[in-house]
Design an enzyme around this catalytic site. Structure first.
Site, PDB file in Angstrom:
ATOM      1  CG  LEU A 289      -1.985  -1.054   1.308  1.00 18.48           C
ATOM      2  CD1 LEU A 289      -2.658  -1.036   2.679  1.00 18.48           C
ATOM      3  CD2 LEU A 289      -3.015  -0.865   0.209  1.00 18.48           C
ATOM      4  N   GLY A 293       9.627   5.467   6.115  1.00 15.90           N
ATOM      5  CA  GLY A 293      11.010   5.466   6.538  1.00 15.90           C
ATOM      6  C   GLY A 293      11.477   4.177   7.178  1.00 15.90           C
ATOM      7  CE  LYS A 296       9.083  -2.542  -0.277  1.00 16.86           C
ATOM      8  NZ  LYS A 296       9.237  -3.544  -1.348  1.00 16.86           N
ATOM      9  CB  VAL A 297       1.930  -0.093   4.777  1.00 21.15           C
ATOM     10  CG1 VAL A 297       0.555  -0.454   5.327  1.00 21.15           C
ATOM     11  CG2 VAL A 297       2.664   0.823   5.746  1.00 21.15           C
ATOM     12  CG  ASP A 410       5.619  13.522   8.165  1.00 18.99           C
ATOM     13  OD1 ASP A 410       5.741  14.607   7.574  1.00 18.99           O
ATOM     14  OD2 ASP A 410       5.799  12.423   7.608  1.00 18.99           O
TER      15      ASP A 410
END
Length: 606
Positions: A289, A293, A296-297, A410
């Site tokens: 998806l 940093g 991964k998702v 962020d």
């Protein structure tokens, strides 16, 4: 003055951003022309401008690309001339592919190159004369291609050269005398002036005894051995890079008994690694998806058909990675609000750290603003208003209702997710920071996304709740305009690179129609758009003390207190604008120029 300082800091910081960007662009252009199969180099992502995280790429401590090794990757395209911009590249190795076309003249711009390995391909044309500019080159390997013409005299002038492999091409003519003096060379299989009847053998390391057939067999074996050696070196580099980045070989076993007992939070579920492996189809690239940093998702589906998002941390052994995992679990477990992403559970093993969230089927606000596919729904104005208010309420909860308070650090459209009802859910606490209630700010390494970072955080490293307020203000501008916080394409129309400056200019000119996202057409309320822009500009004031708190932002979005606050800001902004213009005039080459004043002072009396 603060605005001038902020612009300077942002533009200075953008230098590194742009440097990384041009390297990524050059490498992605190379991948495209090489026609690398889809199964290869999947992490060479054009939207991720830091190529130092990519497979088969190594960088130095300053983020300069130094090594690119793509041995036997089944590519069948051509070489990209854009590689010539990589001034710090020392090794370019592309052996064992099926490359065609020519060697671009631009390769002569690789001023730091020490090794160029392009053997065992189908490259044609001539050897570029520009390769003679590679004054640091030590290894030139172009054997087993279809190169023709003569060997450029310029190559013989490279004093650092110790290996030249040009065997089995269609080269002809004279071999520069100096090339016979280097340690290793091979010119066999061409129409060059070297054979058994001359004093210069065609290969420095292969004996002519035993007949020409045996000699040629030996040459072939030696060349193949060299290729295999290069392949093994590339494989070793890839392994070492992977180890550095935290990648590990998959182990298809159940690891139920290997969890880390140091982490255990209340109602969170502890998942088995095998359970998440199955849910994500062995962490398939097709289920990715996004990438941040620390990892991964992946999209996943549990055994009971529950859709999940799994964040797999790939560098947890580094201090940042381990800290990030502990931080996220602790932070999200205590921050429970309808506008904050809920953590379902986690998985820990000696070699893995994973976080499990509910899957947000409408992805992120950034996706819905700028990346939707044909047929997908564009965010309408009522939804954007709801997103603005929901995000504000989520941040208000983090700042004012958590104990200790939480700073996100962020805030941007990409980190605001959308549930099935398009309600805003603030996600990605990877950069969040617990703030001691006795302190107003914390000094730390600056982290975040350029264009969203508040000026005081950029200049001092001190973040506070008002740092998030600034990022939220930029996110509001993203919602209204649909544009990115930093966009260099605006330069083509002589507009400001920074979205904040761009909107301020249009707001002063009362050009509301030029501010609003074109995807909305005319389906928006002008008064509500104006109100949201005013809130955004109040949130993005240069001085953190002047910005509203998130609770005040919520009230202003609900229609309370905005008019009074805006009137105060207008007067301050007018004064700042006059001061800003005065300072700009001082730096012009006019009658009032500081350069002219300095010249008068330096000239002294007559």
């Amino acid at each position: 003055m603060m605005e001038l300082i902020y612009r300077f800091l942002v533009l200075a910081s953008l230098y590194q951003f742009v440097a990384s960007d041009y390297q990524g662009d050059a490498l992605f252009a190379m991948k495209t022309l090489l026609k690398v199969p889809d199964s290869q180099l999947q992490d060479w992502n054009q939207n991720q401008v830091d190529p130092c995280t990519w497979t088969s790429v190594l960088c130095d401590e300053n983020k300069h690309v130094t090594t690119v090794t793509l041995s036997f990757v089944a590519s069948s395209g051509t070489l990209s001339p854009k590689i010539g911009v990589l001034k710090y590249l020392t090794v370019l190795s592309l052996p064992g592919n099926n490359l065609t076309g020519i060697i671009p003249e631009e390769f002569g711009n690789l001023s730091s190159l020490t090794q160029l390995s392009l053997e065992n391909n189908n490259l044609g044309g001539v050897i570029p004369n520009s390769l003679g500019n590679l004054t640091k080159l030590q290894i030139l390997s172009l054997s087993q291609n279809n190169l023709s013409g003569s060997i450029p005299e310029s190559i013989s002038n490279i004093s650092s050269l110790n290996t030249v492999q040009l065997a089995f091409n269609h080269l002809s003519g004279q071999i520069p005398d100096h090339l016979f003096k280097i340690a290793k060379y091979n010119f066999t299989g061409n129409n060059l002036n070297c054979d058994s009847n001359t004093s210069n053998p065609c290969a420095s390391s292969i004996s002519d005894s035993g007949g020409s057939n045996n000699s040629k067999i030996g040459i072939i074996i030696g060349t193949i051995g060299g290729i295999i050696g290069l392949f093994l070196i590339g494989l070793l580099a890839f392994f070492l890079k992977g180890k550095k980045k935290g990648y590990r070989r998959e182990v298809f076993v159940d690891v139920a008994g290997e969890d880390d007992r140091r982490i255990a939070f209340g109602q969170l579920k502890r998942f088995l690694w095998r359970e998440l492996q199955l849910a994500t189809d062995n962490f398939s690239e097709k289920n990715v998806l996004g990438q941040g940093g620390f990892g991964k998702v992946y999209k996943g589906v549990l055994g009971d058909n529950t859709k999940i998002a799994v964040k797999r941390l790939t560098d947890y052994e580094s201090p940042g990675g381990e800290t990030a995992f502990l931080r996220e679990v602790e932070m999200i477990s205590v921050a429970v609000h309808r506008n904050l992403l809920r953590l379902i559970g986690f998985c820990t093993t000696p070699s893995e750290r994973l976080l499990v969230y509910p899957f947000m089927q409408n992805l992120s606000v950034a996706y819905r603003l700028r990346e939707i596919k044909p047929g997908e729904m564009v965010l309408d104005w009522p939804t954007r208003k709801r997103v603005a208010l929901g995000t504000a309420r989520g941040l208000e909860y983090l700042h004012e209702h958590c104990n200790p308070k939480i700073i996100h650090r962020d805030v941007k459209a990409a980190n605001v997710l959308l549930d099935e009802d398009f309600e805003a859910v603030v996600g990605d606490f990877g950069l969040a920071k617990l703030v001691d209630v006795r302190k107003t700010s914390v000094t730390t390494q600056v982290r975040g996304t350029m264009g969203h970072i508040a000026p005081e955080y950029l200049s001092t490293g001190k973040s506070s709740e008002r740092t998030d307020v600034f990022g939220y203000g930029i996110m509001l501008l993203e919602l209204v305009t649909g544009q990115r916080a930093i966009d260099f394409s605006r330069l083509e129309e002589e507009d400001d690179v920074l979205l904040l400056d761009h909107v301020k200019k249009l707001e002063r000119e009362k050009r509301l129609d030029a501010i609003v996202d074109r995807n909305l057409n005319t389906n928006y309320d002008s008064h509500e758009v104006e109100m949201m822009i005013k809130v955004a500009l109040l949130c993005t004031q240069a001085s953190p003390e002047d910005r509203p708190t998130m609770s005040e932002v919520v009230r202003m979005l609900e229609g309370e207190g905005l008019a009074e606050r805006w009137e105060e800001w207008q007067q301050v902004e007018v004064n700042r604008r006059h001061e800003y213009e005065r300072l700009q005039r001082r730096f012009d080459w006019g009658e009032d120029s500081i350069y002219n004043q300095d010249a008068i002072e330096l000239s002294g009396g007559r």
